[in-house]
Design a protein around this motif. Structure first.
Motif, PDB file in Angstrom:
ATOM      1  N   ALA A 151       3.023  -2.954  -1.304  1.00 60.67           N
ATOM      2  CA  ALA A 151       2.856  -1.641  -0.673  1.00 60.67           C
ATOM      3  C   ALA A 151       3.519  -0.559  -1.524  1.00 60.67           C
ATOM      4  O   ALA A 151       2.959   0.533  -1.705  1.00 60.67           O
ATOM      5  N   LEU A 152       4.704  -0.841  -2.047  1.00 60.36           N
ATOM      6  CA  LEU A 152       5.389   0.118  -2.913  1.00 60.36           C
ATOM      7  C   LEU A 152       4.593   0.366  -4.180  1.00 60.36           C
ATOM      8  O   LEU A 152       4.423   1.509  -4.611  1.00 60.36           O
ATOM      9  N   MET A 171       1.365   0.076  -4.627  1.00 59.28           N
ATOM     10  CA  MET A 171       0.180   0.862  -4.280  1.00 59.28           C
ATOM     11  C   MET A 171       0.553   2.327  -4.042  1.00 59.28           C
ATOM     12  O   MET A 171      -0.142   3.229  -4.508  1.00 59.28           O
ATOM     13  N   HIS A 172       1.650   2.551  -3.333  1.00 55.24           N
ATOM     14  CA  HIS A 172       2.106   3.922  -3.064  1.00 55.24           C
ATOM     15  C   HIS A 172       2.409   4.651  -4.380  1.00 55.24           C
ATOM     16  O   HIS A 172       1.975   5.795  -4.579  1.00 55.24           O
ATOM     17  N   LEU A 173       3.142   3.997  -5.276  1.00 55.73           N
ATOM     18  CA  LEU A 173       3.489   4.631  -6.550  1.00 55.73           C
ATOM     19  C   LEU A 173       2.248   4.871  -7.406  1.00 55.73           C
ATOM     20  O   LEU A 173       2.149   5.902  -8.081  1.00 55.73           O
ATOM     21  N   GLN A 174       1.297   3.957  -7.363  1.00 52.81           N
ATOM     22  CA  GLN A 174       0.047   4.132  -8.102  1.00 52.81           C
ATOM     23  C   GLN A 174      -0.715   5.350  -7.572  1.00 52.81           C
ATOM     24  O   GLN A 174      -1.206   6.174  -8.356  1.00 52.81           O
ATOM     25  N   ASN A 175      -0.790   5.491  -6.248  1.00 56.09           N
ATOM     26  CA  ASN A 175      -1.470   6.645  -5.635  1.00 56.09           C
ATOM     27  C   ASN A 175      -0.763   7.949  -5.982  1.00 56.09           C
ATOM     28  O   ASN A 175      -1.412   8.955  -6.289  1.00 56.09           O
ATOM     29  N   GLU A 176       0.569   7.952  -5.931  1.00 60.38           N
ATOM     30  CA  GLU A 176       1.330   9.152  -6.275  1.00 60.38           C
ATOM     31  C   GLU A 176       1.104   9.525  -7.735  1.00 60.38           C
ATOM     32  O   GLU A 176       0.933  10.696  -8.072  1.00 60.38           O
TER      33      GLU A 176
END
Length: 167
Positions: free
Chosen positions: A96-97, A99-104
């Motif tokens: 989840a982290l 994916m979040h960092l990739q999106n950011e």
């Protein structure tokens, strides 16, 4: 301290690894501000050789020189380590982290591309004589060496101001 220079696109970034057992409030931002002044060649050889020890030695420097701290935005606390304690992360949380960092990262890259295009589409001010005639040139402030700047009150002076006794 460990310094590492990284090239990211046209920008050169500096990664600084600082280890310590404890830090004062905004100490890292203050250290980075002085390092920037040293890197720009604004500080003397004396500051190069004794930084950061002279600023942390209250006998030698009982009062902190006044200067603007480095901005907090590019500074990142990446990890904290404690003796006899190890932090773990579940696979789901790690994914989840990630994916979040990739999106950011994608969002910031998109915003950077938009701003880059806006910069490219701006009219160059140098070619517009009408704008040049009305434009005032800002005078650049001269640099005052760190140890020649006004200082903040010492620890003892602050305690005396509030009528506190030593513990």
């Amino acid at each position: 301290m460990l310094f590492k220079f990284i090239r990211y696109g046209d920008n050169q970034l500096c990664a600084i690894k600082i280890r310590g057992t404890a830090f004062l409030w905004h100490q890292v931002r203050c250290m980075v501000a002085v390092l920037f002044m040293i890197g720009q060649g604004l500080e003397s050889d004396e500051v190069h050789s004794i930084f950061p020890y002279a600023l942390l030695d209250i006998e030698r420097t009982p009062r902190k020189p006044q200067y603007i701290m480095a901005p907090e935005v590019p500074l990142v606390l990446r990890s904290c380590e404690f003796e006899s304690l190890k932090f773990t992360c579940s696979l789901d949380a790690a994914q989840a982290l990630h994916m979040h960092l990739q999106n950011e990262c994608q969002m910031y890259q998109l915003q950077a591309a938009i701003y880059h295009e806006a910069l490219l589409s701006c009219l160059p001010l140098e070619n517009d004589q009408g704008l040049l005639e009305n434009r005032t040139v800002k005078k650049k402030a001269s640099h005052v060496p760190v140890f020649s700047r006004p200082t903040e009150p010492s620890y003892e002076e602050r305690r005396a101001k509030f009528g506190l006794r030593k513990s």
